[in-house]
Motif scaffolding. Structure first.
Motif, PDB file in Angstrom:
ATOM      1  N   LYS A   1      -2.264  -9.402  -7.343  1.00 56.49           N
ATOM      2  CA  LYS A   1      -2.060  -9.571  -5.896  1.00 56.49           C
ATOM      3  C   LYS A   1      -2.901 -10.737  -5.336  1.00 56.49           C
ATOM      4  CE  LYS A   1      -2.932  -7.306  -1.486  1.00 56.49           C
ATOM      5  NZ  LYS A   1      -3.275  -6.069  -0.783  1.00 56.49           N
TER       6      LYS A   1
ATOM      7  N   GLU B   1      -2.605  -1.675 -13.522  1.00 55.94           N
ATOM      8  CA  GLU B   1      -3.854  -2.404 -13.259  1.00 55.94           C
ATOM      9  C   GLU B   1      -3.578  -3.905 -13.135  1.00 55.94           C
ATOM     10  OE1 GLU B   1      -7.287  -1.130 -13.302  1.00 55.94           O
ATOM     11  OE2 GLU B   1      -6.139   0.675 -12.819  1.00 55.94           O
TER      12      GLU B   1
ATOM     13  N   HIS C   1      -0.735  -5.295 -12.415  1.00 57.83           N
ATOM     14  CA  HIS C   1       0.089  -5.495 -11.221  1.00 57.83           C
ATOM     15  C   HIS C   1      -0.810  -5.658  -9.985  1.00 57.83           C
ATOM     16  CE1 HIS C   1       4.013  -5.062  -9.219  1.00 57.83           C
ATOM     17  NE2 HIS C   1       3.415  -4.348  -8.287  1.00 57.83           N
ATOM     18  N   GLU C   2      -1.803  -4.797  -9.877  1.00 58.71           N
ATOM     19  CA  GLU C   2      -2.724  -4.871  -8.727  1.00 58.71           C
ATOM     20  C   GLU C   2      -3.599  -6.114  -8.800  1.00 58.71           C
ATOM     21  OE1 GLU C   2      -4.700  -1.655  -6.908  1.00 58.71           O
ATOM     22  OE2 GLU C   2      -3.717  -0.179  -8.182  1.00 58.71           O
TER      23      GLU C   2
ATOM     24  N   ASP D   1       0.810  -1.234   0.000  1.00 59.63           N
ATOM     25  CA  ASP D   1       0.000   0.000   0.000  1.00 59.63           C
ATOM     26  C   ASP D   1       0.839   1.278   0.000  1.00 59.63           C
ATOM     27  OD1 ASP D   1      -2.462  -0.950  -0.262  1.00 59.63           O
ATOM     28  OD2 ASP D   1      -2.995  -0.933   1.865  1.00 59.63           O
TER      29      ASP D   1
ATOM     30  N   LYS E   1       1.472   2.925  -3.246  1.00 55.29           N
ATOM     31  CA  LYS E   1       0.283   3.591  -3.786  1.00 55.29           C
ATOM     32  C   LYS E   1       0.181   5.004  -3.192  1.00 55.29           C
ATOM     33  CE  LYS E   1      -3.361   0.749  -4.485  1.00 55.29           C
ATOM     34  NZ  LYS E   1      -4.413  -0.199  -4.052  1.00 55.29           N
TER      35      LYS E   1
END
Ligand code: HEM
Ligand code: HEM
Length: 166
Positions: free
Chosen positions: A132, A126, A128-129, A32, A35
């Motif tokens: 997760k 996008e 990459h996220e 996080d 980000k």
């Protein structure tokens, strides 16, 4: 990936497995911060010290993971891996798929991160996220498989990743 069979993993293969596993957990737990850092930089505000440190660490740890993974793949090709401890066609297929997908994620995750961070490729960010939860699920499945081997099959799969073979 076809490779020769060995008696066990080498000390380097074992060391790389655990170092990469620890670094990946760090990335997932502290993802996080980058980000927050990205948002602060986009807005032109000064990020807090912790955001600056952990945000930058995400970048460098990710690059280290990429380098160590390439080294690990070279070792895997040159030295090989031990034959599976046991299992049927379904569990062996699952094992191959899990390990294969781990290597894909270990390469694609840093590469998409680099594209998003340094070149501002939105779709890469996008992707990459989105990867997760896939990574988290895979780790859960992988750890469950190790527990399954220990408790149900009662074999030494865990020992293979702790004690080097020949
Ligand atoms: C295996 C290595 C890596 C893993 C496991 C990983 C994992 C993560 C995770 C879990 C997040 C938070 C996603 C969310 O909460 O939705 C994240 C975000 C992010 N990571 Fe990575 N990361 C890795 C490598 C890298 C590298 C090398 C870079 C770039 C230099 C990078 C750049 C980013 C960026 C820019 C974001 C924010 C994405 C956005 O807000 O759109 N990551 N990463
Ligand atoms: C506490 C967590 C973990 C435990 C207990 C664990 C345990 C193990 C064990 C015992 C093996 C050997 C399997 C065998 O010889 O058949 C193995 C292999 C492997 N693990 Fe993990 N692992 C963990 C975390 C991870 C993580 C986070 C990743 C991904 C980054 C990972 C990726 C792999 C891969 C790719 C292999 C296959 C190695 C090869 O044959 O090339 N592991 N793990």
């Amino acid at each position: 990936m076809s490779r020769p069979a060995t008696q066990g993993y080498s000390p380097a293969q074992i060391g790389l497995h655990w170092v990469i596993a620890a670094l990946v957990l760090f990335q997932i737990l502290f993802g996080d911060w980058i980000k927050d850092l990205g948002r602060a930089l986009n807005r032109g505000t000064t990020p807090e010290t912790a955001t600056l440190i952990f945000g930058n660490l995400h970048v460098w740890v990710g690059i280290v993971i990429l380098g160590l993974t390439l080294w690990r793949l070279v070792l895997r090709l040159r030295r090989g891996t031990p034959a599976p401890a046991g299992g049927n066609a379904i569990t062996l297929g699952l094992m191959k798929a899990t390990h294969g997908l781990f290597y894909v994620l270990l390469l694609v995750m840093p590469l998409t991160g680099l594209l998003a961070w340094f070149l501002g490729v939105h779709d890469a960010g996008e992707m990459h996220e989105a990867m997760k939860p896939v990574f988290v699920l895979l780790i859960a499945l992988h750890v469950l498989a190790v527990v399954w081997h220990r408790i149900v099959l009662n074999d030494d799969t865990m020992a293979r990743m702790l004690r080097p073979g020949r």
